[in-house]
Write a protein that holds these residues in place. Structure first.
Motif, PDB file in Angstrom:
ATOM      1  N   ASP A 150     101.984  41.922  18.225  1.00 36.62           N
ATOM      2  CA  ASP A 150     102.280  40.487  18.189  1.00 36.62           C
ATOM      3  C   ASP A 150     101.740  39.801  16.940  1.00 36.62           C
ATOM      4  OD1 ASP A 150     103.597  40.718  20.592  1.00 36.62           O
ATOM      5  OD2 ASP A 150     101.855  40.149  21.794  1.00 36.62           O
ATOM      6  N   ILE A 350      99.639  38.067  26.306  1.00 39.90           N
ATOM      7  CA  ILE A 350     100.687  39.087  26.277  1.00 39.90           C
ATOM      8  C   ILE A 350     101.961  38.532  26.903  1.00 39.90           C
ATOM      9  CG2 ILE A 350     101.381  41.377  27.095  1.00 39.90           C
ATOM     10  CD1 ILE A 350      98.384  42.082  27.225  1.00 39.90           C
ATOM     11  N   SER A 351     101.799  37.812  28.009  1.00 40.70           N
ATOM     12  CA  SER A 351     102.950  37.315  28.763  1.00 40.70           C
ATOM     13  C   SER A 351     103.536  36.033  28.186  1.00 40.70           C
ATOM     14  CB  SER A 351     102.554  37.083  30.229  1.00 40.70           C
ATOM     15  OG  SER A 351     101.467  36.182  30.321  1.00 40.70           O
ATOM     16  N   THR A 353     104.901  35.916  25.328  1.00 41.59           N
ATOM     17  CA  THR A 353     106.097  36.382  24.628  1.00 41.59           C
ATOM     18  C   THR A 353     107.102  36.878  25.668  1.00 41.59           C
ATOM     19  OG1 THR A 353     104.788  37.054  22.710  1.00 41.59           O
ATOM     20  CG2 THR A 353     106.979  38.018  22.918  1.00 41.59           C
ATOM     21  N   ASN A 355     110.189  39.022  27.433  1.00 41.80           N
ATOM     22  CA  ASN A 355     110.471  40.460  27.494  1.00 41.80           C
ATOM     23  C   ASN A 355     111.423  40.936  26.403  1.00 41.80           C
ATOM     24  OD1 ASN A 355     108.861  40.769  29.752  1.00 41.80           O
ATOM     25  ND2 ASN A 355     110.549  40.734  31.203  1.00 41.80           N
ATOM     26  N   ARG A 363     106.186  42.562  29.639  1.00 43.39           N
ATOM     27  CA  ARG A 363     105.297  41.454  29.290  1.00 43.39           C
ATOM     28  C   ARG A 363     104.626  40.810  30.505  1.00 43.39           C
ATOM     29  NH1 ARG A 363     103.820  40.587  23.882  1.00 43.39           N
ATOM     30  NH2 ARG A 363     105.419  41.567  22.594  1.00 43.39           N
TER      31      ARG A 363
END
Length: 447
Positions: A150, A350-351, A353, A355, A363
Motif C-alpha cells: 500500500d 488494510i481494510s 482499501t 478489494n 481486505r
C-alpha cells in the motif's frame, strides 16, 4: 551447457558451494537448478532472461529465498538471484525511498529507522522485500499503515524480452495494480521499488504475552478473546499469536506485538488478554530500530516445515474453537518438534482499501489463521506433510481464500483461492505482459 553469455556471478553444479547456495529458507524443499546467476545490475538480469529464452530454460527468481514452497528455485531451471541489487536511496525532500529489487527487510529497516521512518514490512530479517510486497505484505505495522504494497508508488521490472519497464499509477498502471498482491515472479524480475516515506516515529511499544503450560480452558479463553479483540482493537496495535505444542515446553500460548503508543496505553489495550489467568506480559517502550532488531532476532537461518495460512471472516463458536484446539492438543506428527495454530492480525488500515483497488483481494478479513508443523529433517517429511493434509480440509471449511505469501502447494484451484474475484483481471494482465508465460512455476498465474 555454455554459460559464457551470462554476466554476473554464475554458480553451476561444478561449484564447491553449489549445494549450499541452492538452498532456501524451507529446507524441506530440495531443488537442483542447472545454474544460479547472481545479478549485480539490470544488465545482468536482462542477459539472464535473454539467455534462458534462447536456450529454452525455465527461470526462477530469488531475492530472499523465503517462499514457503521454495518456488524461487526449481529443478533444471536457471535461478536469477537479485540479492545483490540491494541499494537504498532515501529522498526526504520528495518523501520517498527507492530500493533495489533484492533488498531484504533487515536493510530497509536499518536505514529507514536511522531517520526514524517506519516501514510496513514483515518480521523476518531475511525476507526479500520484492517477494513480500507482491504478495500484499503482512506485518506488525499493517493495521496502522496498511500492507507493504500500500506504500508502493513505483516499480521497475525487466520483462520476458529483457526490457526494462516502469510501472506506477500513471504508466502501465494495470501492471502496477497486479504487482500489489498477485504474487512474485509472474510478470518479470523486479529490479527496483519506490515507496512513500511514512510519518516519523520516535519510540514504539514492543510487547509479548506468554501463557506457559496453558490448560485447554486457557487456550479457549485466549482464542475467543483474540477473535473479538482483533475486530475492535485500535489501528495503532497489532500482533501475531498462537497456540503451540512444543516438544520441550509442552503446550503454551504466546503472542508478539507492536504498538505505536506508550506503555500505559498499550497495556490498557491488552487488558482483555491480561485478565486471562496465567498471563505473563513483557512490554518496553523503545526506539523503533531497537524494537525491530528484537523482533527479527528470534528467526533462524533455515527450518524444515509445512504450513498453510487462510483468511478468517467470522467469529467461531465453541465447537469450532475446540475442534481447532484439538488439532494442536493431539500428539505431534512423527519427527515434529513443534505444531502451531497461528493468528496474524488484519483489519485497521488494510481494510480501508477496496478489494479491487489492488490485486490483493482479502481486505476485509479479520486475521490470517495458519497451521504449521516444524520438524528436524526430511527423514520426517512424509509424516508431517500428511499431518497438514489431514487437517487442511477442516481449516478450509472455516476460512476463505489462501494467503499467497503462505502458499500451500497441494491447493486445488489455487488461482481462485489466492486471488478471489480479482482473478480474471490478473489473468488478462498476465497475458498482456507475459504473453508466452515465460515466467512460470508450479503455482504461477495462467491464462
Amino acid at each position: 551447457m555454455d554459460f559464457c553469455d551470462l554476466s554476473g556471478k554464475v554458480v553451476t553444479k561444478n561449484n564447491i558451494n553449489y549445494d549450499e547456495l541452492r538452498q532456501v529458507l524451507n529446507r524441506s524443499i530440495q531443488n537442483f537448478p542447472i545454474a544460479i546467476v547472481y545479478c549485480y545490475n539490470y544488465d545482468d538480469v536482462s542477459n539472464a532472461i535473454v539467455w534462458a529464452r534462447k536456450n529454452d530454460i525455465s527461470l526462477r527468481i530469488r531475492s530472499g529465498g523465503h517462499n514457503y514452497q521454495g518456488f524461487s528455485v526449481g529443478n533444471t531451471t536457471l535461478v536469477i538471484d537479485i540479492s545483490n541489487i540491494n541499494y537504498i536511496d532515501i529522498n526526504e525532500e520528495n518523501n520517498y525511498v527507492k530500493v533495489g529489487g533484492g533488498i531484504k527487510s533487515s536493510k530497509i529497516y536499518k536505514e529507514l529507522s536511522s531517520y526514524n521512518y517506519p516501514f510496513p514490512g514483515g518480521t523476518c530479517p531475511n525476507v526479500g522485500v520484492s517477494g513480500f510486497i507482491t504478495g500484499g505484505g503482512w506485518g506488525l505495522s499493517s493495521r496502522k499503515f496498511g500492507l507493504g504494497c500500500d506504500s508502493l508508488i513505483e516499480v521497475e521490472i525487466i520483462n520476458y524480452q529483457g526490457r526494462l519497464i516502469k510501472s506506477n499509477k500513471f504508466v502501465n498502471d494495470d501492471l502496477f495494480w497486479a504487482i500489489k498482491g498477485s504474487g512474485g515472479g509472474n510478470y518479470g524480475v523486479i529490479v527496483s521499488m519506490t515507496f512513500s516515506l511514512l510519518p516519523k516515529v520516535d519510540k514504539v511499544s514492543l510487547f509479548s504475552l506468554y501463557y506457559p503450560h496453558a490448560s485447554r480452558n486457557t487456550q479457549f479463553e485466549f482464542f475467543n478473546t483474540w477473535q473479538n479483540w482483533i475486530i475492535t482493537a485500535s489501528n495503532d496495535i497489532n500482533m501475531r499469536c498462537g497456540i503451540y505444542n512444543d516438544l520441550t515446553d509442552g503446550i503454551y500460548v504466546s503472542a508478539l506485538g507492536l504498538s505505536y503508543n506508550d506503555e500505559i496505553t498499550t497495556t490498557k489495550n491488552l487488558e482483555d488478554f491480561l485478565n486471562i489467568k496465567g498471563c505473563i506480559l513483557n512490554i518496553e517502550n523503545i526506539p523503533l530500530f531497537e524494537a525491530l532488531q528484537k523482533i527479527q532476532h528470534s528467526y533462524p537461518d533455515y527450518e524444515y516445515f509445512k504450513s498453510a495460512g487462510r483468511f478468517v471472516y467470522k467469529n467461531y463458536d465453541t465447537y469450532e474453537i475446540n475442534h481447532l484446539l484439538s488439532i494442536i492438543n493431539d500428539s505431534r506428527p512423527y519427527g515434529s518438534y513443534l505444531t502451531a495454530l497461528n493468528m496474524y492480525g488484519l483489519g485497521g488500515n488494510i481494510s480501508k482499501t477496496k478489494n479491487n483497488d489492488s490485486a490483493y483481494y482479502y481486505r476485509n478479513a479479520h486475521y490470517i489463521l495458519s497451521l504449521q508443523t516444524k520438524f528436524e529433517s526430511n527423514d520426517y517429511l512424509i509424516s508431517n506433510t500428511n499431518w497438514l493434509s489431514n487437517h487442511y480440509d477442516y481449516l478450509s471449511s472455516l476460512t476463505y481464500g489462501n494467503y499467497i505469501n503462505f502458499p500451500y502447494y497441494p491447493l486445488k484451484d489455487y488461482e481462485k483461492e489466492y486471488y478471489g474475484y480479482n482473478l480474471d483481471k490478473i489473468r488478462k494482465i498476465k497475458e498482456k505482459y507475459d504473453p508466452y508465460c515465460f515466467f512460470n512455476f508450479p503455482q504461477s498465474v495462467t491464462f
